[in-house]
Write a protein that holds these residues in place. Structure first.
Motif, PDB file in Angstrom:
ATOM      1  N   ASP A  71     -22.803  35.193-106.862  1.00  0.00           N
ATOM      2  CA  ASP A  71     -22.963  35.413-108.299  1.00  0.00           C
ATOM      3  C   ASP A  71     -24.424  35.702-108.598  1.00  0.00           C
ATOM      4  N   LYS A  72     -24.707  36.953-108.886  1.00  0.00           N
ATOM      5  CA  LYS A  72     -26.083  37.377-109.136  1.00  0.00           C
ATOM      6  C   LYS A  72     -26.637  36.797-110.441  1.00  0.00           C
ATOM      7  N   ILE A  73     -25.778  36.446-111.393  1.00  0.00           N
ATOM      8  CA  ILE A  73     -26.281  35.814-112.617  1.00  0.00           C
ATOM      9  C   ILE A  73     -26.946  34.486-112.264  1.00  0.00           C
ATOM     10  N   LEU A  74     -26.308  33.695-111.426  1.00  0.00           N
ATOM     11  CA  LEU A  74     -26.873  32.407-111.029  1.00  0.00           C
ATOM     12  C   LEU A  74     -28.140  32.596-110.197  1.00  0.00           C
ATOM     13  N   VAL A  75     -28.151  33.610-109.346  1.00  0.00           N
ATOM     14  CA  VAL A  75     -29.356  33.928-108.565  1.00  0.00           C
ATOM     15  C   VAL A  75     -30.514  34.235-109.514  1.00  0.00           C
ATOM     16  N   GLU A  76     -30.266  35.107-110.480  1.00  0.00           N
ATOM     17  CA  GLU A  76     -31.314  35.482-111.436  1.00  0.00           C
ATOM     18  C   GLU A  76     -31.833  34.256-112.188  1.00  0.00           C
ATOM     19  N   GLN A  77     -30.945  33.389-112.627  1.00  0.00           N
ATOM     20  CA  GLN A  77     -31.359  32.209-113.386  1.00  0.00           C
ATOM     21  C   GLN A  77     -32.275  31.310-112.570  1.00  0.00           C
ATOM     22  N   VAL A  78     -31.925  31.081-111.313  1.00  0.00           N
ATOM     23  CA  VAL A  78     -32.762  30.240-110.451  1.00  0.00           C
ATOM     24  C   VAL A  78     -34.145  30.857-110.291  1.00  0.00           C
ATOM     25  N   LEU A  79     -34.194  32.139-109.992  1.00  0.00           N
ATOM     26  CA  LEU A  79     -35.483  32.786-109.734  1.00  0.00           C
ATOM     27  C   LEU A  79     -36.338  32.884-110.994  1.00  0.00           C
ATOM     28  N   ILE A  80     -35.728  33.244-112.099  1.00  0.00           N
ATOM     29  CA  ILE A  80     -36.486  33.390-113.345  1.00  0.00           C
ATOM     30  C   ILE A  80     -37.035  32.044-113.824  1.00  0.00           C
ATOM     31  N   ASN A  81     -36.312  30.972-113.545  1.00  0.00           N
ATOM     32  CA  ASN A  81     -36.732  29.652-114.005  1.00  0.00           C
ATOM     33  C   ASN A  81     -37.607  28.903-113.006  1.00  0.00           C
TER      34      ASN A  81
ATOM     35  N   ILE B  75     -31.499  40.451-100.421  1.00  0.00           N
ATOM     36  CA  ILE B  75     -30.116  40.008-100.296  1.00  0.00           C
ATOM     37  C   ILE B  75     -29.851  38.616-100.866  1.00  0.00           C
ATOM     38  N   PRO B  76     -30.284  38.332-102.062  1.00  0.00           N
ATOM     39  CA  PRO B  76     -29.932  37.021-102.629  1.00  0.00           C
ATOM     40  C   PRO B  76     -28.512  37.076-103.204  1.00  0.00           C
ATOM     41  N   TYR B  77     -27.556  36.485-102.511  1.00  0.00           N
ATOM     42  CA  TYR B  77     -26.161  36.529-102.954  1.00  0.00           C
ATOM     43  C   TYR B  77     -25.742  35.308-103.771  1.00  0.00           C
ATOM     44  N   THR B  78     -26.297  34.138-103.428  1.00  0.00           N
ATOM     45  CA  THR B  78     -25.798  32.899-104.011  1.00  0.00           C
ATOM     46  C   THR B  78     -26.916  32.080-104.658  1.00  0.00           C
ATOM     47  N   GLU B  79     -26.500  31.183-105.508  1.00  0.00           N
ATOM     48  CA  GLU B  79     -27.435  30.267-106.164  1.00  0.00           C
ATOM     49  C   GLU B  79     -28.185  29.442-105.112  1.00  0.00           C
ATOM     50  N   THR B  80     -27.482  28.984-104.084  1.00  0.00           N
ATOM     51  CA  THR B  80     -28.097  28.188-103.022  1.00  0.00           C
ATOM     52  C   THR B  80     -29.167  28.984-102.282  1.00  0.00           C
ATOM     53  N   GLN B  81     -28.892  30.254-102.011  1.00  0.00           N
ATOM     54  CA  GLN B  81     -29.890  31.098-101.351  1.00  0.00           C
ATOM     55  C   GLN B  81     -31.125  31.256-102.237  1.00  0.00           C
ATOM     56  N   ALA B  82     -30.918  31.452-103.525  1.00  0.00           N
ATOM     57  CA  ALA B  82     -32.050  31.600-104.442  1.00  0.00           C
ATOM     58  C   ALA B  82     -32.877  30.315-104.498  1.00  0.00           C
ATOM     59  N   GLN B  83     -32.213  29.172-104.483  1.00  0.00           N
ATOM     60  CA  GLN B  83     -32.927  27.894-104.482  1.00  0.00           C
ATOM     61  C   GLN B  83     -33.771  27.751-103.208  1.00  0.00           C
ATOM     62  N   ALA B  84     -33.244  28.206-102.081  1.00  0.00           N
ATOM     63  CA  ALA B  84     -34.006  28.145-100.828  1.00  0.00           C
ATOM     64  C   ALA B  84     -35.236  29.048-100.898  1.00  0.00           C
ATOM     65  N   VAL B  85     -35.092  30.225-101.484  1.00  0.00           N
ATOM     66  CA  VAL B  85     -36.229  31.142-101.641  1.00  0.00           C
ATOM     67  C   VAL B  85     -37.321  30.486-102.483  1.00  0.00           C
ATOM     68  N   VAL B  86     -36.926  29.868-103.579  1.00  0.00           N
ATOM     69  CA  VAL B  86     -37.902  29.194-104.444  1.00  0.00           C
ATOM     70  C   VAL B  86     -38.586  28.062-103.678  1.00  0.00           C
ATOM     71  N   GLN B  87     -37.804  27.282-102.965  1.00  0.00           N
ATOM     72  CA  GLN B  87     -38.367  26.154-102.216  1.00  0.00           C
ATOM     73  C   GLN B  87     -39.371  26.623-101.160  1.00  0.00           C
ATOM     74  N   VAL B  88     -39.035  27.671-100.452  1.00  0.00           N
ATOM     75  CA  VAL B  88     -39.890  28.142 -99.357  1.00  0.00           C
ATOM     76  C   VAL B  88     -41.127  28.865 -99.868  1.00  0.00           C
TER      77      VAL B  88
END
Length: 132
Positions: free
Chosen positions: A97-107, A20-33
């Motif tokens: 925005d799933k595009i922003l989620v993808e960008q955070v995770l891929i990078n 359920i990654p919905y937002t850029e902020t959520q994706a950043q938290a996943v990367v951080q954790v």
């Protein structure tokens, strides 16, 4: 999720599956954790990242891209596809925005990422009634 970082590190999972990654902020938290406790993440995205989705919403004059869409089909040129939609309310509507989620995770520098772009249901089984 950040409150459980030490527990995730102790568990040391081989793969993280983020459904359920919905937002850029959520994706950043996943990367951080998870950057320090796993090497691979699989995240669920959406077919709404593609440019054809803008046409479906009536937000683009671009002719439809050929279907079936390929993984490298053009992406939406606009962001936050649900902000202005009437009748659709969910907690992350303003920042989704799933595009922003993808960008955070891929990078993410220490994570290998797999993105699954799953389609939405349109028509009779669509609980949101996107197409009437």
């Amino acid at each position: 999720m950040p409150n459980f970082k030490a527990e995730f590190e102790r568990f040391a999972p081989d793969v993280i599956l983020d459904l359920i990654p919905y937002t850029e902020t959520q994706a950043q938290a996943v990367v951080q954790v998870f950057s320090d406790c796993t090497q691979h993440i699989v995240a669920i995205s959406s077919g709404d990242v593609y440019r054809n989705y803008e046409g479906l919403q009536g937000r683009s004059n671009h002719p439809p891209d050929p279907v079936p869409l390929k993984e490298n089909a053009p992406l939406r040129e606009t962001r936050y596809p649900y902000r202005d939609l009437e009748g659709l309310d969910f907690e992350f509507k303003q920042d989704y925005d799933k595009i922003l989620v993808e960008q955070v995770l891929i990078n993410a520098p220490t994570l290998s990422t797999t993105i699954l772009r799953l389609p939405a249901v349109y028509g009779e089984g669509d609980r949101l009634q996107r197409i009437v």
